[in-house]
Scaffold this active site. Structure first.
Site, PDB file in Angstrom:
ATOM      1  N   LYS A  53      38.197  34.822  33.987  1.00  0.00           N
ATOM      2  CA  LYS A  53      38.876  35.638  33.304  1.00  0.00           C
ATOM      3  C   LYS A  53      40.208  34.907  32.117  1.00  0.00           C
ATOM      4  O   LYS A  53      40.519  35.747  31.007  1.00  0.00           O
ATOM      5  CB  LYS A  53      40.226  36.064  34.230  1.00  0.00           C
ATOM      6  CG  LYS A  53      40.089  36.646  35.547  1.00  0.00           C
ATOM      7  CD  LYS A  53      41.160  36.418  36.806  1.00  0.00           C
ATOM      8  CE  LYS A  53      40.689  37.360  37.787  1.00  0.00           C
ATOM      9  NZ  LYS A  53      41.342  37.394  38.602  1.00  0.00           N
ATOM     10  N   GLN A  97      46.755  34.220  41.467  1.00  0.00           N
ATOM     11  CA  GLN A  97      45.330  33.852  41.935  1.00  0.00           C
ATOM     12  C   GLN A  97      45.165  33.838  43.051  1.00  0.00           C
ATOM     13  O   GLN A  97      45.602  33.043  43.841  1.00  0.00           O
ATOM     14  CB  GLN A  97      44.250  33.325  41.527  1.00  0.00           C
ATOM     15  CG  GLN A  97      42.991  33.390  41.771  1.00  0.00           C
ATOM     16  CD  GLN A  97      42.540  34.387  41.308  1.00  0.00           C
ATOM     17  OE1 GLN A  97      42.197  35.070  39.583  1.00  0.00           O
ATOM     18  NE2 GLN A  97      41.398  35.147  42.197  1.00  0.00           N
ATOM     19  N   ASP A 120      47.876  42.921  37.578  1.00  0.00           N
ATOM     20  CA  ASP A 120      46.723  43.299  39.331  1.00  0.00           C
ATOM     21  C   ASP A 120      47.677  44.251  39.162  1.00  0.00           C
ATOM     22  O   ASP A 120      46.831  45.068  40.480  1.00  0.00           O
ATOM     23  CB  ASP A 120      46.972  41.967  39.812  1.00  0.00           C
ATOM     24  CG  ASP A 120      46.304  41.574  40.104  1.00  0.00           C
ATOM     25  OD1 ASP A 120      45.408  41.190  39.135  1.00  0.00           O
ATOM     26  OD2 ASP A 120      46.244  39.915  39.871  1.00  0.00           O
TER      27      ASP A 120
END
Ligand code: NAP
Length: 318
Positions: A53, A97, A120
């Site tokens: 990412k 994460q 997200d």
């Protein structure tokens, strides 16, 4: 019939090229988008995901920061970190994460992220916006599936769509996105009575169950579009035999590595479907792509800039 491949790598490259220009223009006018990633502990898979990412940010010119609290971090310390990132004007997107260690209250942490920075799309506020068809940040994997359908020129309006799986991060948001795009959506799960019969009626199938090659080729209506979200590592030779019995090349590759990545749809579906995403190389690359796109979108929304005219901006709105 051999299905047309919906190539996630190609579509990622297209979107990256669009984003690159947009980010350069934003940066030149003093509003460079920024993403902060929080990686707790030393889980190798999480490290790999976060690394890729950050690499995507660097490729596109998005500013990025990595925060690496130890595996022993407490919920209170995580809340403090998220609070700091929420208050940092240079940070447009916050990525936590998952998974977090067991002593950390994951739900509380995800809900503490400023919804405006929730790239997200996991915050209840953004889920609520999605339910009511209002603009917001949408979970990356389902948003990526919509891009594959739209850029793959799959007609969605009026189509019968079947979504296999009802998780908060894939199945549910996917169903809502398809419904907002005017498909007639059926959501299936582990208690669905007649899965083959339901799938057979579908013009669009989105499989997100986590069951290697579970959807048989003869469940698929000839010509249907198949989006295979499943990412399953197969290591059992008998299972590989079942999956690749008509694909000597893939069987050969499996034997060389003793492992293969397969979707939830049996690979033979390529002979029945009209269009299909490969695994790997279909939905997978789209998830990071949409994270980048969401970061740019968050930057625009937070800074009051007008929405981009790129096709994926239509993903949230009806
Ligand atoms: P999940 O939270 O485990 O949800 C699985 C869903 O599938 C559940 O709703 C479950 O039903 C349903 N299901 C399981 N077995 C079934 C069966 N035999 N028949 C019908 N439905 C069944 O999984 P997820 O997080 O949504 O992920 C799904 C898959 O997508 C996994 O393989 C994951 O690795 C992959 N994935 C890929 C990406 C990517 O970037 N490519 C991103 C996210 C996920 P119940 O609700 O009744 O239990």
């Amino acid at each position: 019939m051999t299905a047309r491949i919906l190539d996630g790598l190609k579509i990622r490259d297209q979107i990256f090229a669009e984003l690159k220009g947009e980010i350069a223009a934003m940066t030149a006018s003093g509003t460079r988008p920024g993403l902060a990633a929080v990686l707790v502990g030393d889980n190798p898979a999480s490290q790999l995901y976060v690394k890729s990412k950050i690499a995507a940010c660097e490729q596109l010119g998005i500013a990025s920061w990595m925060h690496t609290p130890p595996a022993t971090v407490s919920t209170r310390e995580m809340l403090q970190l998220v609070d700091d990132l929420n208050g940092d004007p240079a940070v447009d997107g916050i990525l936590i994460q998952l998974p977090l260690p067991p002593q950390v209250d994951t739900k509380l942490i995800l809900e503490s992220v400023d919804p405006a920075k929730d790239v997200d799309g996991f915050h209840p506020m953004n889920l609520g916006r999605l339910v009511s068809g209002r603009p917001g940040l949408v979970a990356c994997t389902p948003a990526g599936c919509m891009e594959l359908l739209k850029r793959g020129n799959i007609p969605i309006e009026g189509a019968d769509a079947v979504v296999l799986g009802r998780s908060d991060i894939v199945g549910k948001p996917m169903s809502l996105l398809l419904m907002h795009a005017n498909a007639t959506v059926t959501i299936c799960h582990s208690k669905t009575r007649d899965l083959p019969g339901t799938v057979r009626r579908a013009d669009i199938i989105v499989a997100a169950m986590g069951k290697a090659g579970y959807v048989a080729a003869d469940w698929i209506k000839p010509g249907a579009a198949v989006i295979d979200v499943g990412t399953n590592r197969v290591t059992d030779p008998a299972e590989a035999e079942r999956l690749f019995r008509n694909m000597p090349e893939r069987l050969e590759k499996f034997r060389a590595k003793n492992s293969a990545l397969v979707g939830d749809v049996h690979p033979d579906a390529i002979n029945v479907a009209g269009a299909l995403t490969p695994v790997p190389g279909g939905v997978g690359p789209m998830t990071i792509t949409m994270l980048m796109s969401n970061t740019v979108k968050a930057a625009r929304l937070r800074r009051g800039l007008s929405a981009t005219k790129r096709p994926q901006s239509s993903v949230t709105a009806r």
